[in-house]
Design a protein around this motif. Structure first.
Motif, PDB file in Angstrom:
ATOM      1  N   HIS A  47       0.796  -1.223   0.000  1.00  0.00           N
ATOM      2  CA  HIS A  47       0.000   0.000   0.000  1.00  0.00           C
ATOM      3  C   HIS A  47       0.832   1.278   0.000  1.00  0.00           C
ATOM      4  O   HIS A  47       0.288   2.356  -0.193  1.00  0.00           O
ATOM      5  N   VAL A  48       2.129   1.163   0.235  1.00  0.00           N
ATOM      6  CA  VAL A  48       2.997   2.339   0.324  1.00  0.00           C
ATOM      7  C   VAL A  48       4.316   2.044  -0.364  1.00  0.00           C
ATOM      8  O   VAL A  48       4.887   0.968  -0.188  1.00  0.00           O
ATOM      9  N   PHE A  49       4.774   2.993  -1.152  1.00  0.00           N
ATOM     10  CA  PHE A  49       6.142   2.973  -1.678  1.00  0.00           C
ATOM     11  C   PHE A  49       6.961   3.960  -0.867  1.00  0.00           C
ATOM     12  O   PHE A  49       6.439   4.984  -0.414  1.00  0.00           O
ATOM     13  N   GLU A  50       8.236   3.685  -0.736  1.00  0.00           N
ATOM     14  CA  GLU A  50       9.182   4.631  -0.156  1.00  0.00           C
ATOM     15  C   GLU A  50      10.261   4.902  -1.191  1.00  0.00           C
ATOM     16  O   GLU A  50      10.657   4.010  -1.927  1.00  0.00           O
ATOM     17  N   ALA A  51      10.712   6.140  -1.222  1.00  0.00           N
ATOM     18  CA  ALA A  51      11.761   6.523  -2.165  1.00  0.00           C
ATOM     19  C   ALA A  51      12.658   7.564  -1.518  1.00  0.00           C
ATOM     20  O   ALA A  51      12.219   8.325  -0.654  1.00  0.00           O
ATOM     21  N   ASP A  52      13.893   7.583  -1.926  1.00  0.00           N
ATOM     22  CA  ASP A  52      14.818   8.644  -1.560  1.00  0.00           C
ATOM     23  C   ASP A  52      15.185   9.377  -2.842  1.00  0.00           C
ATOM     24  O   ASP A  52      15.605   8.750  -3.820  1.00  0.00           O
ATOM     25  N   VAL A  53      14.976  10.683  -2.833  1.00  0.00           N
ATOM     26  CA  VAL A  53      15.172  11.504  -4.025  1.00  0.00           C
ATOM     27  C   VAL A  53      16.095  12.662  -3.668  1.00  0.00           C
ATOM     28  O   VAL A  53      15.844  13.382  -2.700  1.00  0.00           O
ATOM     29  N   LEU A  54      17.143  12.837  -4.458  1.00  0.00           N
ATOM     30  CA  LEU A  54      18.049  13.953  -4.219  1.00  0.00           C
ATOM     31  C   LEU A  54      17.303  15.281  -4.334  1.00  0.00           C
ATOM     32  O   LEU A  54      16.407  15.439  -5.166  1.00  0.00           O
ATOM     33  N   ASN A  55      17.671  16.221  -3.497  1.00  0.00           N
ATOM     34  CA  ASN A  55      17.041  17.536  -3.465  1.00  0.00           C
ATOM     35  C   ASN A  55      17.016  18.192  -4.846  1.00  0.00           C
ATOM     36  O   ASN A  55      16.043  18.841  -5.215  1.00  0.00           O
ATOM     37  N   GLU A  56      18.063  18.006  -5.613  1.00  0.00           N
ATOM     38  CA  GLU A  56      18.120  18.663  -6.927  1.00  0.00           C
ATOM     39  C   GLU A  56      17.293  17.951  -7.998  1.00  0.00           C
ATOM     40  O   GLU A  56      17.158  18.441  -9.112  1.00  0.00           O
ATOM     41  N   ASN A  57      16.708  16.803  -7.676  1.00  0.00           N
ATOM     42  CA  ASN A  57      15.898  16.073  -8.652  1.00  0.00           C
ATOM     43  C   ASN A  57      14.423  16.474  -8.516  1.00  0.00           C
ATOM     44  O   ASN A  57      13.542  15.652  -8.261  1.00  0.00           O
ATOM     45  N   GLN A  58      14.157  17.745  -8.723  1.00  0.00           N
ATOM     46  CA  GLN A  58      12.794  18.258  -8.616  1.00  0.00           C
ATOM     47  C   GLN A  58      11.841  17.658  -9.644  1.00  0.00           C
ATOM     48  O   GLN A  58      10.658  17.471  -9.336  1.00  0.00           O
ATOM     49  N   PRO A  59      12.291  17.323 -10.854  1.00  0.00           N
ATOM     50  CA  PRO A  59      11.352  16.676 -11.781  1.00  0.00           C
ATOM     51  C   PRO A  59      10.768  15.376 -11.222  1.00  0.00           C
ATOM     52  O   PRO A  59       9.587  15.093 -11.415  1.00  0.00           O
TER      53      PRO A  59
END
Length: 77
Positions: free
Chosen positions: A22-34
């Protein structure tokens, strides 16, 4: 910018719901706004925290409606 990431997210979510995810988790770099825009504009419930230069994101993948781009098959076809 062609919608590929959005469609991929929807396909992954559909496949994950069947076994009860029911949930995904992700880590996204601050500069990856797209990528953050993809998550925020997806129609899923999104919560994020910025920590040490990256966002830790929780994406609730339960959705009642079909994604806006989903094609509805023609009756009998």
């Amino acid at each position: 910018g062609l919608g590929v990431a959005t469609r991929l997210l929807d396909q992954l979510a559909a496949a994950a719901r069947d076994p009860g995810i029911h949930v995904f988790e992700a880590d996204v770099l601050n500069e990856n706004q797209p990528m953050m825009d993809v998550f925020r504009d997806s129609g899923y419930r999104v919560e994020s925290r910025l920590k040490f230069g990256s966002y830790h994101v929780h994406i609730g993948i339960d959705r009642q409606d079909e994604p806006p781009w989903a094609e509805t098959p023609e009756p009998g076809g």
